[in-house]
Design a protein around this motif. Structure first.
Motif, mmCIF file in Angstrom:
data_model
loop_
_atom_site.group_PDB
_atom_site.id
_atom_site.type_symbol
_atom_site.label_atom_id
_atom_site.label_comp_id
_atom_site.label_asym_id
_atom_site.label_seq_id
_atom_site.Cartn_x
_atom_site.Cartn_y
_atom_site.Cartn_z
ATOM 1 N N UNK A 164 -0.117 13.478 18.664
ATOM 2 C CA UNK A 164 1.060 12.720 18.233
ATOM 3 C C UNK A 164 1.053 12.566 16.717
ATOM 4 N N UNK A 165 -0.118 12.321 16.149
ATOM 5 C CA UNK A 165 -0.290 12.184 14.701
ATOM 6 C C UNK A 165 0.321 13.395 13.993
ATOM 7 N N UNK A 180 -2.363 8.040 6.438
ATOM 8 C CA UNK A 180 -1.584 7.581 7.579
ATOM 9 C C UNK A 180 -2.477 7.007 8.668
ATOM 10 N N UNK A 181 -1.957 6.013 9.393
ATOM 11 C CA UNK A 181 -2.675 5.401 10.516
ATOM 12 C C UNK A 181 -1.710 5.317 11.699
ATOM 13 N N UNK A 182 -2.151 5.844 12.836
ATOM 14 C CA UNK A 182 -1.334 5.805 14.050
ATOM 15 C C UNK A 182 -1.988 4.909 15.096
ATOM 16 N N UNK A 183 -1.186 3.994 15.649
ATOM 17 C CA UNK A 183 -1.591 3.190 16.802
ATOM 18 C C UNK A 183 -0.909 3.822 18.009
ATOM 19 N N UNK A 197 0.831 -1.196 0.000
ATOM 20 C CA UNK A 197 0.000 0.000 0.000
ATOM 21 C C UNK A 197 0.871 1.253 0.000
ATOM 22 N N UNK A 198 0.284 2.352 -0.421
ATOM 23 C CA UNK A 198 0.963 3.641 -0.304
ATOM 24 C C UNK A 198 0.696 4.238 1.072
ATOM 25 N N UNK A 199 -0.147 3.589 1.866
ATOM 26 C CA UNK A 199 -0.463 4.075 3.211
ATOM 27 C C UNK A 199 0.741 4.015 4.138
ATOM 28 N N UNK A 200 0.664 4.765 5.233
ATOM 29 C CA UNK A 200 1.742 4.826 6.220
ATOM 30 C C UNK A 200 1.194 4.460 7.593
ATOM 31 N N UNK A 244 -5.399 2.813 24.700
ATOM 32 C CA UNK A 244 -4.851 2.967 23.361
ATOM 33 C C UNK A 244 -5.913 3.526 22.435
ATOM 34 N N UNK A 245 -5.448 4.088 21.335
ATOM 35 C CA UNK A 245 -6.351 4.667 20.341
ATOM 36 C C UNK A 245 -5.753 4.436 18.962
ATOM 37 N N UNK A 246 -6.616 4.422 17.970
ATOM 38 C CA UNK A 246 -6.176 4.325 16.584
ATOM 39 C C UNK A 246 -6.672 5.585 15.877
ATOM 40 N N UNK A 247 -5.773 6.214 15.176
ATOM 41 C CA UNK A 247 -6.087 7.481 14.532
ATOM 42 C C UNK A 247 -5.748 7.368 13.049
ATOM 43 N N UNK A 248 -6.737 7.526 12.191
ATOM 44 C CA UNK A 248 -6.500 7.484 10.753
ATOM 45 C C UNK A 248 -6.706 8.863 10.155
ATOM 46 N N UNK A 249 -5.952 9.169 9.105
ATOM 47 C CA UNK A 249 -6.090 10.460 8.435
ATOM 48 C C UNK A 249 -7.362 10.474 7.578
#
Length: 145
Positions: A50-51, A64-67, A27-30, A76-81
């Protein structure tokens, strides 16, 4: 298990970095993982901070996706653009969190994180397939606060 240094062994950290590398190969995702001791904020709000600090909001396709993990708080949290959030099902991040939490309840933190990365990677691959001109825009290393 309330210290950042004790959360994962060096070997487990390397397995997580490898899971990110494998997921990003398609993927081109990060994908990034950030671990810190504690936060006085709502975990998702801190994850958004943090993102931005990690410049994850600067990827070309907003995918982008941050764990994010606050280990002493057991949160914990998951943050997607925006790019990925606009495309995945509304319950995708919650169902990913559920998959991860099931592993965490058994004390399998590394496996829970790897499962979450794999799940996010599958969605990123579906919506943002890898292309020949793709570059790794962000580090795969685990960041710590």
């Amino acid at each position: 298990m309330s210290k950042v240094e004790d959360f994962l062994s060096k070997e487990e950290e390397q397995e997580i970095v490898e899971a990110i590398r494998v997921a990003e190969k398609n993927t081109s995702g990060e994908i990034r993982v950030h671990i810190e001791q504690t936060t006085s904020k709502v975990p998702f709000d801190r994850a958004l901070e943090v993102f931005h600090e990690l410049k994850m909001d600067e990827t070309q396709l907003q995918n982008g996706v941050l764990f994010y993990f606050a280990v002493a708080d057991k949160n914990f949290a998951i943050c997607g653009d925006k790019g990925i959030n606009d495309l995945v099902d509304d319950d995708f991040w919650n169902s990913t969190k559920d998959i991860m939490a099931a592993q965490f309840k058994s004390g399998n933190f590394k496996q829970g994180i790897v499962d979450g990365i794999s799940s996010a990677g599958e969605q990123l691959k579906k919506y943002f397939p890898w292309s020949a001109d793709d570059t790794n825009e962000l580090s795969n290393e685990i960041s710590k606060g």
